[in-house]
Write an enzyme that holds these catalytic residues in place. Sequence first.
Site, PDB file in Angstrom:
ATOM      1  N   HIS A 323       0.793  -1.232   0.000  1.00  0.00           N
ATOM      2  CA  HIS A 323       0.000   0.000   0.000  1.00  0.00           C
ATOM      3  C   HIS A 323       0.820   1.274   0.000  1.00  0.00           C
ATOM      4  O   HIS A 323       0.259   2.358  -0.002  1.00  0.00           O
ATOM      5  CB  HIS A 323      -0.929   0.044   1.222  1.00  0.00           C
ATOM      6  CG  HIS A 323      -2.094  -0.879   1.120  1.00  0.00           C
ATOM      7  ND1 HIS A 323      -3.279  -0.518   0.533  1.00  0.00           N
ATOM      8  CD2 HIS A 323      -2.250  -2.163   1.519  1.00  0.00           C
ATOM      9  CE1 HIS A 323      -4.124  -1.533   0.587  1.00  0.00           C
ATOM     10  NE2 HIS A 323      -3.527  -2.550   1.176  1.00  0.00           N
ATOM     11  N   LYS A 502      -8.762  13.766   4.062  1.00  0.00           N
ATOM     12  CA  LYS A 502      -7.859  12.605   4.082  1.00  0.00           C
ATOM     13  C   LYS A 502      -6.988  12.740   5.318  1.00  0.00           C
ATOM     14  O   LYS A 502      -6.982  13.789   5.955  1.00  0.00           O
ATOM     15  CB  LYS A 502      -6.996  12.560   2.817  1.00  0.00           C
ATOM     16  CG  LYS A 502      -6.356  13.913   2.470  1.00  0.00           C
ATOM     17  CD  LYS A 502      -5.638  13.918   1.127  1.00  0.00           C
ATOM     18  CE  LYS A 502      -6.552  13.900  -0.056  1.00  0.00           C
ATOM     19  NZ  LYS A 502      -6.620  12.607  -0.745  1.00  0.00           N
ATOM     20  N   ARG A 503      -6.253  11.710   5.668  1.00  0.00           N
ATOM     21  CA  ARG A 503      -5.342  11.852   6.796  1.00  0.00           C
ATOM     22  C   ARG A 503      -4.360  13.000   6.541  1.00  0.00           C
ATOM     23  O   ARG A 503      -4.008  13.284   5.399  1.00  0.00           O
ATOM     24  CB  ARG A 503      -4.564  10.544   7.025  1.00  0.00           C
ATOM     25  CG  ARG A 503      -5.391   9.474   7.701  1.00  0.00           C
ATOM     26  CD  ARG A 503      -5.856   9.894   9.087  1.00  0.00           C
ATOM     27  NE  ARG A 503      -4.751   9.952  10.021  1.00  0.00           N
ATOM     28  CZ  ARG A 503      -4.507   9.038  10.955  1.00  0.00           C
ATOM     29  NH1 ARG A 503      -5.306   7.999  11.111  1.00  0.00           N
ATOM     30  NH2 ARG A 503      -3.477   9.165  11.760  1.00  0.00           N
ATOM     31  N   LYS A 508       0.638  14.305   1.318  1.00  0.00           N
ATOM     32  CA  LYS A 508      -0.682  14.623   0.755  1.00  0.00           C
ATOM     33  C   LYS A 508      -0.834  16.128   0.487  1.00  0.00           C
ATOM     34  O   LYS A 508      -1.755  16.568  -0.170  1.00  0.00           O
ATOM     35  CB  LYS A 508      -1.791  14.116   1.686  1.00  0.00           C
ATOM     36  CG  LYS A 508      -1.872  12.590   1.747  1.00  0.00           C
ATOM     37  CD  LYS A 508      -2.940  12.151   2.740  1.00  0.00           C
ATOM     38  CE  LYS A 508      -3.017  10.644   2.919  1.00  0.00           C
ATOM     39  NZ  LYS A 508      -3.807   9.972   1.856  1.00  0.00           N
ATOM     40  N   THR A 610      -8.422   6.469  -2.291  1.00  0.00           N
ATOM     41  CA  THR A 610      -9.790   5.996  -2.531  1.00  0.00           C
ATOM     42  C   THR A 610     -10.768   7.150  -2.342  1.00  0.00           C
ATOM     43  O   THR A 610     -11.877   7.113  -2.872  1.00  0.00           O
ATOM     44  CB  THR A 610     -10.171   4.845  -1.579  1.00  0.00           C
ATOM     45  OG1 THR A 610      -9.835   5.228  -0.239  1.00  0.00           O
ATOM     46  CG2 THR A 610      -9.467   3.565  -1.950  1.00  0.00           C
ATOM     47  N   LYS A 614     -14.394   8.273  -4.385  1.00  0.00           N
ATOM     48  CA  LYS A 614     -15.701   8.610  -3.785  1.00  0.00           C
ATOM     49  C   LYS A 614     -16.244   9.885  -4.415  1.00  0.00           C
ATOM     50  O   LYS A 614     -17.426   9.982  -4.755  1.00  0.00           O
ATOM     51  CB  LYS A 614     -15.561   8.795  -2.270  1.00  0.00           C
ATOM     52  CG  LYS A 614     -15.083   7.552  -1.526  1.00  0.00           C
ATOM     53  CD  LYS A 614     -14.659   7.912  -0.088  1.00  0.00           C
ATOM     54  CE  LYS A 614     -13.887   6.779   0.558  1.00  0.00           C
ATOM     55  NZ  LYS A 614     -13.179   7.207   1.794  1.00  0.00           N
TER      56      LYS A 614
HETATM   57  C1  LIG Z   1     -11.888   7.143   2.107  1.00  0.00           C
HETATM   58  C2  LIG Z   1     -11.385   7.555   3.417  1.00  0.00           C
HETATM   59  C3  LIG Z   1     -10.018   7.778   3.585  1.00  0.00           C
HETATM   60  C4  LIG Z   1      -9.007   7.670   2.455  1.00  0.00           C
HETATM   61  O1  LIG Z   1      -8.927   8.916   1.819  1.00  0.00           O
HETATM   62  P1  LIG Z   1      -7.719   9.244   0.798  1.00  0.00           P
HETATM   63  O2  LIG Z   1      -8.123  10.559   0.230  1.00  0.00           O
HETATM   64  O3  LIG Z   1      -7.732   8.168  -0.226  1.00  0.00           O
HETATM   65  O4  LIG Z   1      -6.494   9.300   1.586  1.00  0.00           O
HETATM   66  C5  LIG Z   1      -9.571   8.165   4.828  1.00  0.00           C
HETATM   67  N1  LIG Z   1     -10.418   8.319   5.862  1.00  0.00           N
HETATM   68  C6  LIG Z   1     -11.739   8.139   5.724  1.00  0.00           C
HETATM   69  C7  LIG Z   1     -12.626   8.356   6.895  1.00  0.00           C
HETATM   70  C8  LIG Z   1     -12.275   7.743   4.506  1.00  0.00           C
HETATM   71  O5  LIG Z   1     -13.589   7.531   4.391  1.00  0.00           O
END
Ligand SMILES: *Cc1c(COP(=O)(O)O)cnc(C)c1O
Length: 758
Positions: A323, A502-503, A508, A610, A614
Amino acid sequence: MKSCLETFVDVLYGKSLMEASTKELYNALAKVVVKNVEKNWDETRNLNNKRCGYLSAEFLIGRMIYANLLNAGMLDEAKYILEQNNIDINVFEEVEDAALGNGGLGRLAACYLESAATENILLDGYGLRYRYGLFKQSFKNGFQNEEADDWLKWGDPFSKRVEDDTVIVHFKDMDIKAVPYDMPVIGYHSKVVNTLRLWQSEAIKEFDFKEFDNMEGVKTNDEAYKAKEITYVLYPNDNTLEGKKLRLRQEYFMVSASLQDMLKKFKKLNLTFKELPNYYIWQLNDTHPTLAIPEMIRLLKNEGLSFDESLKIVRKMFNFTNHTIMAEALEQWPIEMLEELIPDVLKEIKLIEEDLEKNLDKNKYFIIKNNKVNMAYLAIYVSEHVNGVAAIHTEILKNNTFKEWYEVYPYKFVNVTNGVTPRRWLALNNESLSKLITSRIGDGWVKNLGELAKLKGIENDEEFLKDFITSRNINKIRLANYIEKHEGIDIPVNYMFDIQIKRLHEYKRQLLNALSILYLAFEIKEGNLIDYKPTVFIFGAKSAPGYYMAKQIIKLINTIADYVNNDSVISKKIKVCFVQNYNVSYAEKLVSAADLSEQISMAGMEASGTGNMKFMINGTPTLGTLDGANVEIAAEAGKSNNYIFGLTVEEVDALKKNYKPELFVENNPKLKKVLNALIDGTLNAKFEEIYDSLLKGNEPDRYLVLADFNSYIEMKLFANKEYQSKEYYKKCIVNMYSSYRFSSDRSIKDYNELIWKL
Ligand SMILES: *Cc1c(COP(=O)(O)O)cnc(C)c1O
């Protein structure tokens, strides 16, 4: 179902539906769902077909009630029954998320289980039942504050404790009980109900108050404490390794319990061990469960097999998903620590290393080096398949990260691009858009997102365009109300919603976004950007509690928010809002209301992402770099239907060879002004460390924020210029109907065809 729910509420609490509290209703309704799927669950469990276990330290499942009601085909009825009693089904939005994961990797695991059940694929989840999940975040004076996440206070009505399947996990200093809690994984309108089995650690001998008075008692109770400690709390680190003993215990506890469980079931079939890979295989979700490999060998040797026989079998049982390519996240465990906790497992690792030395050039290939076990190398050496999580990421694995391994085992490497479940991430979170889609093509898309392609060309249908805008606005109003209530910030719904969730991680590049906002603020203050359309920049992100720079960036964004929102000139054009405690349920509301999706990592760093998917499924264009799955999003929807900017992977590599960030600042007075604002008192706080990280030290501006700054601003302004035009909404719609590739149903089918072959 009505009488069933009434009976449960009555028997459990002695109340009528109207008298019951939200928690009581929730628990009773969940029990009704479980009862409804019980028969299919039993039948699935009793099938003897080959299965796969998805072994993962994290399952970020979020709120289960709506997803389970939808998938079990009970959602409309439940709404109706509650309505008859004057109860709005939305009361369950109070129910807290089960946050047994950090971010993308854990959420992916949850999407995969749901998709596998939907696709009638026998995939079980195996993991840990943390007593406390990912911390709850609030802001105090702009800084992140962490509190324990007591997710069990709502009860855990979907889980069943299976005392009979308890196993013992052996550590050098103690034996621990692993007690499974099973949750049904309900597919969308499918017969298969899989199992998510989470292990809870307990003492073999429970805490004993009588014995507490003597020395013997002190020892027992100390052990009881140490036993419970193993699954007490989720490590809150995303994409970083914390080499703690307790973490290693968690990992071994998980794999040993899971493999013993599988072996116990296998032995009931009276087959020879050679047939084991035809009965059960495992997908390792990152290196966290890699100890499963030596542990499986150990268990087979306990059954009387030789090391060579065991290794041969084990080689057909494991597959490894990588990952991340970030060095700080690739697990390496000190030999010393393994010796101290699990010497029997270390022995098997050393034998695997000996086997490697027989087969490969030991100057080039190793598992153990500098007294550390490289878990990724262990996984690659023994696994049948190794996969990256987006096309570009798999290429980087083959050409860089695991180059030498790809040279000897080219056939092991495959790509499986990540995906998200369209049930949670469109059908449930975006009711208005779902209704619109269904009104045009029926509801087959919920089970097969590919049917969205039937909408091809509909971006030219004026009425659809109008309805799409209306649906977006409904979601924006809902989000604005939610934010008003939870953050106390007023967000005008006619503003563009520009969202980065995101985190929090330097790679990022939330910092790039933050600096661009300062740039816009100064331009607006100087009377430039007259045509700029009002925009609210929304952030959601948790930082690992020990990640100093990430926490500084949170404080910076909150400081910029104060500066921008309290300036009467600037706030007419832009606002900034950092929502607290970003989690799955918050994400559901945010992605359906977004006008722009920020996916701005330095190219080469985000394995897939991911969150980007979304947004796309919900019809939001990406403002992003050619990184991770952004590349495939741009390919599927068309690059011109997204806002792609910045250095490519190749350009990053070239620039990194001799990067001088000051060159990007020298002739750029506007950027200089933005950077100076970090330290000159323009803002209410100073951010020397952030400033220095960009311009000083031996690796200044590690993630090329300054190098990508101009192209980012340019594309951000272009997206703003297009916003609210027909062109813009067409882009939204094309993204939405082109999103099939990013359904986790597709990912799961790829895993099955390329790897599992169930
Ligand atoms: C989808 C999701 C992530 C992943 O987000 P990225 O933008 O791909 O890093 C992290 N935290 C939560 C709560 C999510 O639903």
